[in-house]
Design a protein around this motif. Structure first.
Motif, PDB file in Angstrom:
ATOM      1  N   TYR A 227       0.853  -1.182   0.000  1.00  0.00           N
ATOM      2  CA  TYR A 227       0.000   0.000   0.000  1.00  0.00           C
ATOM      3  C   TYR A 227       0.898   1.244   0.000  1.00  0.00           C
ATOM      4  N   PRO A 228       1.192   1.795  -1.170  1.00  0.00           N
ATOM      5  CA  PRO A 228       2.088   2.963  -1.228  1.00  0.00           C
ATOM      6  C   PRO A 228       1.440   4.195  -0.616  1.00  0.00           C
ATOM      7  N   PHE A 229       2.218   4.943   0.181  1.00  0.00           N
ATOM      8  CA  PHE A 229       1.682   6.178   0.753  1.00  0.00           C
ATOM      9  C   PHE A 229       2.582   7.385   0.523  1.00  0.00           C
ATOM     10  N   ALA A 230       3.805   7.182   0.010  1.00  0.00           N
ATOM     11  CA  ALA A 230       4.693   8.321  -0.248  1.00  0.00           C
ATOM     12  C   ALA A 230       5.720   7.934  -1.302  1.00  0.00           C
ATOM     13  N   PHE A 231       6.313   8.937  -1.909  1.00  0.00           N
ATOM     14  CA  PHE A 231       7.338   8.693  -2.923  1.00  0.00           C
ATOM     15  C   PHE A 231       8.378   9.799  -2.870  1.00  0.00           C
ATOM     16  N   ASN A 248      -2.094  -3.023 -13.305  1.00  0.00           N
ATOM     17  CA  ASN A 248      -2.660  -4.284 -12.851  1.00  0.00           C
ATOM     18  C   ASN A 248      -3.294  -5.027 -14.020  1.00  0.00           C
ATOM     19  N   ASP A 249      -4.227  -5.897 -13.730  1.00  0.00           N
ATOM     20  CA  ASP A 249      -4.826  -6.736 -14.773  1.00  0.00           C
ATOM     21  C   ASP A 249      -5.544  -5.932 -15.849  1.00  0.00           C
ATOM     22  N   SER A 250      -5.959  -4.713 -15.534  1.00  0.00           N
ATOM     23  CA  SER A 250      -6.722  -3.912 -16.497  1.00  0.00           C
ATOM     24  C   SER A 250      -5.841  -3.279 -17.562  1.00  0.00           C
ATOM     25  N   SER A 251      -4.539  -3.464 -17.479  1.00  0.00           N
ATOM     26  CA  SER A 251      -3.575  -2.865 -18.417  1.00  0.00           C
ATOM     27  C   SER A 251      -3.617  -1.349 -18.413  1.00  0.00           C
ATOM     28  N   THR A 252      -4.133  -0.775 -17.329  1.00  0.00           N
ATOM     29  CA  THR A 252      -4.175   0.680 -17.174  1.00  0.00           C
ATOM     30  C   THR A 252      -3.059   1.121 -16.235  1.00  0.00           C
ATOM     31  N   TRP A 253      -2.336   2.151 -16.626  1.00  0.00           N
ATOM     32  CA  TRP A 253      -1.290   2.685 -15.772  1.00  0.00           C
ATOM     33  C   TRP A 253      -1.898   3.604 -14.720  1.00  0.00           C
ATOM     34  N   HIS A 254      -1.555   3.376 -13.460  1.00  0.00           N
ATOM     35  CA  HIS A 254      -2.026   4.196 -12.345  1.00  0.00           C
ATOM     36  C   HIS A 254      -0.839   4.944 -11.753  1.00  0.00           C
ATOM     37  N   LEU A 255      -0.970   6.261 -11.615  1.00  0.00           N
ATOM     38  CA  LEU A 255       0.128   7.091 -11.133  1.00  0.00           C
ATOM     39  C   LEU A 255       0.368   6.863  -9.640  1.00  0.00           C
ATOM     40  N   ILE A 256       1.603   6.575  -9.271  1.00  0.00           N
ATOM     41  CA  ILE A 256       2.013   6.504  -7.874  1.00  0.00           C
ATOM     42  C   ILE A 256       2.458   7.876  -7.393  1.00  0.00           C
ATOM     43  N   GLY A 257       3.253   8.541  -8.213  1.00  0.00           N
ATOM     44  CA  GLY A 257       3.709   9.877  -7.861  1.00  0.00           C
ATOM     45  C   GLY A 257       4.547  10.470  -8.971  1.00  0.00           C
ATOM     46  N   LYS A 258       4.601  11.786  -9.001  1.00  0.00           N
ATOM     47  CA  LYS A 258       5.347  12.504 -10.019  1.00  0.00           C
ATOM     48  C   LYS A 258       6.050  13.669  -9.347  1.00  0.00           C
ATOM     49  N   GLY A 259       7.378  13.753  -9.497  1.00  0.00           N
ATOM     50  CA  GLY A 259       8.117  14.767  -8.775  1.00  0.00           C
ATOM     51  C   GLY A 259       9.176  15.459  -9.596  1.00  0.00           C
ATOM     52  N   ASN A 260       9.541  16.646  -9.110  1.00  0.00           N
ATOM     53  CA  ASN A 260      10.604  17.445  -9.712  1.00  0.00           C
ATOM     54  C   ASN A 260      11.873  17.249  -8.882  1.00  0.00           C
ATOM     55  N   PRO A 261      12.916  16.653  -9.431  1.00  0.00           N
ATOM     56  CA  PRO A 261      14.127  16.402  -8.634  1.00  0.00           C
ATOM     57  C   PRO A 261      14.899  17.658  -8.269  1.00  0.00           C
ATOM     58  N   TYR A 268       7.115  12.770  -0.655  1.00  0.00           N
ATOM     59  CA  TYR A 268       5.833  13.436  -0.829  1.00  0.00           C
ATOM     60  C   TYR A 268       4.714  12.400  -0.851  1.00  0.00           C
ATOM     61  N   PRO A 269       3.489  12.799  -0.505  1.00  0.00           N
ATOM     62  CA  PRO A 269       2.393  11.831  -0.445  1.00  0.00           C
ATOM     63  C   PRO A 269       2.004  11.312  -1.820  1.00  0.00           C
ATOM     64  N   SER A 270       1.650  10.040  -1.878  1.00  0.00           N
ATOM     65  CA  SER A 270       1.220   9.432  -3.134  1.00  0.00           C
ATOM     66  C   SER A 270      -0.091  10.044  -3.606  1.00  0.00           C
ATOM     67  N   GLU A 271      -0.326   9.930  -4.906  1.00  0.00           N
ATOM     68  CA  GLU A 271      -1.464  10.611  -5.519  1.00  0.00           C
ATOM     69  C   GLU A 271      -2.798   9.916  -5.280  1.00  0.00           C
ATOM     70  N   SER A 272      -2.822   8.617  -5.185  1.00  0.00           N
ATOM     71  CA  SER A 272      -4.111   7.925  -5.186  1.00  0.00           C
ATOM     72  C   SER A 272      -4.042   6.677  -4.345  1.00  0.00           C
ATOM     73  N   ASN A 273      -5.230   6.063  -4.115  1.00  0.00           N
ATOM     74  CA  ASN A 273      -5.313   4.820  -3.350  1.00  0.00           C
ATOM     75  C   ASN A 273      -4.957   3.656  -4.256  1.00  0.00           C
ATOM     76  N   LEU A 274      -3.891   2.987  -3.942  1.00  0.00           N
ATOM     77  CA  LEU A 274      -3.448   1.877  -4.765  1.00  0.00           C
ATOM     78  C   LEU A 274      -3.183   0.661  -3.896  1.00  0.00           C
ATOM     79  N   VAL A 275      -3.444  -0.503  -4.451  1.00  0.00           N
ATOM     80  CA  VAL A 275      -3.073  -1.770  -3.840  1.00  0.00           C
ATOM     81  C   VAL A 275      -2.240  -2.527  -4.865  1.00  0.00           C
ATOM     82  N   ILE A 276      -1.033  -2.841  -4.508  1.00  0.00           N
ATOM     83  CA  ILE A 276      -0.129  -3.528  -5.421  1.00  0.00           C
ATOM     84  C   ILE A 276      -0.092  -5.009  -5.042  1.00  0.00           C
ATOM     85  N   LYS A 277      -0.435  -5.850  -6.012  1.00  0.00           N
ATOM     86  CA  LYS A 277      -0.511  -7.285  -5.773  1.00  0.00           C
ATOM     87  C   LYS A 277       0.569  -8.006  -6.566  1.00  0.00           C
TER      88      LYS A 277
END
Length: 817
Positions: A227-231, A248-261, A268-277
């Protein structure tokens, strides 16, 4: 569970009783959510856990003589089982280029001192990364119930801190004591925290290219769900944006996080509720811009190289999960070709974050055109603001503190009060409101104003402290014997400053000849005193705590129950509890000379400090500093364009929007704090949430509820039989209450309309990020002063007229304006 509009008390009572017996832990729901938005203040570090302890790892004093030097310091885990819940860097980005914390079964070296290192852990044993920091990032707080487990029951039996120093130290530089402060607890946490690191080691970046992609992708090997909560993202100067995704199985990419180095490299906090299986694809993309560089750039460990890292911080099952995973290079070109088209689109510019990352000065600005009036004043002793925002200036008119002002016994060598006005009051625009104080004071020094607008003043010639009530001109409380210095409980010797609590108790910095702080009740009765002259130095080149060399300024951090003191001659701040217990000292190496004045800004939770020349160095750069009150980390420096010449005191307005600095050269400056700075650390991502027992919440209308899928996944290891029992116990009261409620409403209204409404109510617990940073380098101390000999006479000196190393691979490898 069904929620009904205006649900009757019968329903609540029956359900409460049923849940208490049906659920474990006395009826606490096995679910809660937390916000992933950063704490709006970058300076506050707090924890709700009652049994927290602090574990610090610091460099023992290193001075690298080569560029791109790496030093490691190890520490054995002190007990069999500990959980890390917060991380804070005691460092500054201009000194420590980045810091990594490794968890090792065995360190690469068992040296008790720091060693130059390319590896942190023994390569034959298991290792993991627990934390990473760079570019003045604020502290990281993991959610409640989540912790990084360390100790004998894990593969983490040693903590190894590695610091990269990009630049060599000059021979005259003080050694570095940067480090990390970890909040740890013995309490077993329900969930295991971990790091998933994506890194690349073989790509080359051609010169003259505007958007170069470096991709990494791997299937998650499982077994436990994550369960990602930060990146966090990390790259050198060519890095523009780094994005992380899961598929996941839906072949859809779900954003975990996007940052400026190029921003502070925080988690920083993750963007959305994700469950990684198990079997889900995880990917990251680094986008580089080399259009301004002709040469080819390689991935490597020096600041001339580049690097590409994406860190995902997650929690997982405490028994079946793992605390570390790595994905190196790209294992699926076909998959990364389908990453979203906007994966390489930079985030909107954020000048504040960019300035914090690079240590620039944008938060405090000089107020141009201030004051409106032409001021005729003498040496400024003290300053303070009242509840209206007016600034009161306590000055010496035509009297100057010189060599012959006092004799060797600290007795004033004059016999008359200053005949001219010594107190000037200006409004916020710098217009004169009034002047007074003639024929009352001999040598003005300190001025404070309490919450009732009473004035508190110190006169170093009279050796007295006095209070003048709001609107009055004569004191109603006077402490000390006029013109008689002393060191007992009824005398002062050149008292320098006063700070007043809201309850009327006050603290006196006594000061030039007595090295002590005195605590009085509101009637002037002495409650306690502490302090003694500094006579020796400790191993860190500073005198012992609670010793002083000219106690020049005192400020109260009342919300923290602390009092902090400018130990001017020793060049440090010391902070104590309100009862006088020593808490910490702060002395960033960038602040040279004496610490003249310190003030706390409660609305921003920061300290402001001004320095000045000492008896041994007249060429000090005099500046104002904004400091983290917990670590002493420099958050910003500020001054007029040509700098201060003789800063002596400062004041902060009651709303925290302006800073005033008074100089012995009779100059007064006003600085304004920009709206950006008032808002603190900005939110750079949308709010999100994740499963986390045991209370639900809502935040500002944003739905932070946990998806049913996540809830089921979190509890899927509970036995099916237990679920049936709980369900059965809940069904009966639910059905019964629904029936009773329907019956009552039918009889009252004769209709079923508007009976049900699915509206829920939740409470939020936040995931916090906060700043910075302390480089705990040290300097020597000066002799005890019996006169104001930092200037020898407070006026004498008027006449003496981008890039970053690859973290992972290198570690394993007038006055009118």
């Amino acid at each position: 569970m069904v929620t009904m509009l205006d649900l009757s008390w019968i329903y609540l009572l029956v359900c409460a009783v049923s849940l208490t017996y049906a659920l474990p832990n006395g009826g606490h729901l096995a679910r809660k959510t937390f916000s992933r938005q950063p704490d709006p203040s970058p300076y506050r570090a707090s924890s709700s856990r009652d049994d927290d302890s602090v574990l610090e790892i610091r460099m023992p004093g290193v001075a690298p003589r080569e560029d791109d030097a790496y030093y490691c310091m190890s520490r054995a885990v002190p007990v069999k089982e500990l959980y890390i819940t917060n991380f804070e860097a005691l460092a500054e980005g201009s000194v420590a280029h980045h810091i990594l914390l490794f968890g090792c079964q065995n360190p690469y070296s068992h040296q008790t001192d720091a060693w130059e290192c390319t590896s942190a852990c023994d390569p034959h044993d298991s290792s993991s990364i627990l934390f990473a920091w760079a570019k003045n990032a604020p502290p990281t707080h993991v959610p409640e119930g989540v912790g990084f487990e360390i100790g004998d029951n894990t593969n983490v039996q040693y903590l190894v801190m590695q610091i990269h120093y990009k630049d060599r130290f000059p021979l005259s530089a003080d050694p570095d004591h940067s480090g990390l402060r970890l909040t740890v607890t013995l309490e077993r946490q329900k969930y295991m925290a971990g790091i998933y690191l994506f890194s690349d080691s073989y790509h080359e970046i051609p010169g003259g290219a505007q958007a170069v992609h470096v991709d990494m992708a791997c299937p998650y090997p499982g077994p436990a769900q994550l369960y990602p909560f930060a990146f966090r993202v990390h790259a050198h100067t060519l890095g523009k944006v780094i994005s992380g995704y899961m598929q996941n199985d839906s072949s859809t990419w779900h954003l975990i996080g996007k940052g400026n180095p190029q921003w502070p490299q925080a988690f920083y906090p993750s963007e959305s509720n994700l469950v990684i299986k198990k079997g889900d694809i995880l990917a990251a993309r680094c986008t580089f811009d080399s259009s301004a560089r002709k040469r080819k750039t390689f991935m490597g460990s020096t600041h001339l190289d580049e690097m590409c890292n994406f860190y995902m911080m997650y929690y997982t099952d405490a028994t079946q999960g793992k605390s570390y995973f790595g994905c190196q290079n790209n294992q699926s070109d076909e998959l990364t070709e389908t990453l979203p088209a906007d994966s390489d689109q930079p985030l909107p510019p954020n000048p504040l974050l960019e300035d914090i990352a690079h240590g620039h000065q944008r938060k405090v600005d000089l107020a141009k055109g201030w004051p409106n009036a032409v001021l005729t004043i003498g040496q400024i002793g003290g300053m303070a603001t009242d509840s209206k925002g007016q600034i009161h200036i306590f000055h010496r008119a035509d009297r100057v503190w010189g060599h012959e002002t006092f004799d060797h016994s600290n007795v004033f060598q004059g016999n008359e009060a200053i005949s001219k006005n010594t107190i000037l009051v200006l409004d916020v625009n710098g217009n004169i409101v009034k002047q007074w104080g003639a024929n009352r004071f001999y040598l003005p020094h300190g001025l404070s104003i309490d919450t009732n607008d009473n004035l508190w003043l110190t006169d170093v010639a009279l050796h007295q402290v006095m209070r003048i009530s709001n609107g009055a001109t004569e004191p109603d409380l006077v402490l000390g014997v006029p013109l008689k210095p002393g060191s007992d409980t009824t005398h002062f010797c050149k008292p320098a400053d006063v700070a007043v609590l809201q309850n009327g108790e006050f603290y006196v910095a006594d000061g030039y000849c007595n090295a002590r702080i005195m605590h009085f009740d509101k009637t002037g009765q002495l409650l306690k005193q502490w302090g003694e002259p500094s006579q020796a130095v400790m191993i860190d080149s500073y005198p012992p705590p609670s010793t002083f060399d000219l106690v020049h300024s005192v400020t109260l951090l009342e919300s923290r129950s602390e009092v902090c003191v400018a130990d001017r001659g020793n060049g440090r701040l010391q902070c104590f509890s309100l009862e006088g217990e020593f808490l910490r000292q702060m002395h960033p190496p960038q602040i040279k000379g004496g610490y003249f004045a310190v003030q706390y800004n409660p609305s921003k939770d920061v300290l402001y400090l001004i320095n000045g020349p000492d008896a041994y160095n007249r060429d000090i750069q005099c500046q104002g500093f904004t400091l983290n009150p917990e670590t002493g980390a420099i958050l910003q420096t500020w001054s007029p364009s040509k700098g201060f010449s003789q800063p002596h005191d400062l004041a902060v307005d009651p709303h925290g929007g302006s800073i005033y600095v008074g100089e012995l050269s009779s100059k007064v400056w006003k600085f304004t704090i920009s709206q950006e700075a008032i808002q603190g650390y900005p939110s750079v991502h949308k709010k999100g949430s994740a499963a986390h027992p045991p209370a639900a919440s809502v935040d500002a209308g944003v739905d932070l509820s946990v998806d049913d899928e996540i809830e089921r996944a979190t509890e899927e290891e509970a036995s099916f039989g237990a679920s049936l029992v709980i369900g059965a116990l809940l069904i009966v009261p639910v059905v019964l209450v629904v029936a009773i409620t329907l019956f009552l409403r039918l009889r009252k209204r004769g209709t079923f309309a508007n009976l049900l409404n699915g509206k829920g109510c939740k409470q939020n617990r936040r995931f916090n990020l906060g700043n910075l940073l302390l480089t705990s380098d040290h300097k020597g101390f000066n002799r005890v002063r019996t006169t104001d000999d930092c200037h020898h006479d407070e006026l004498e000196h008027l006449n003496s007229d981008d890039s970053e190393v690859e973290e992972f691979s290198a570690a394993t490898v007038e006055q009118k304006a």
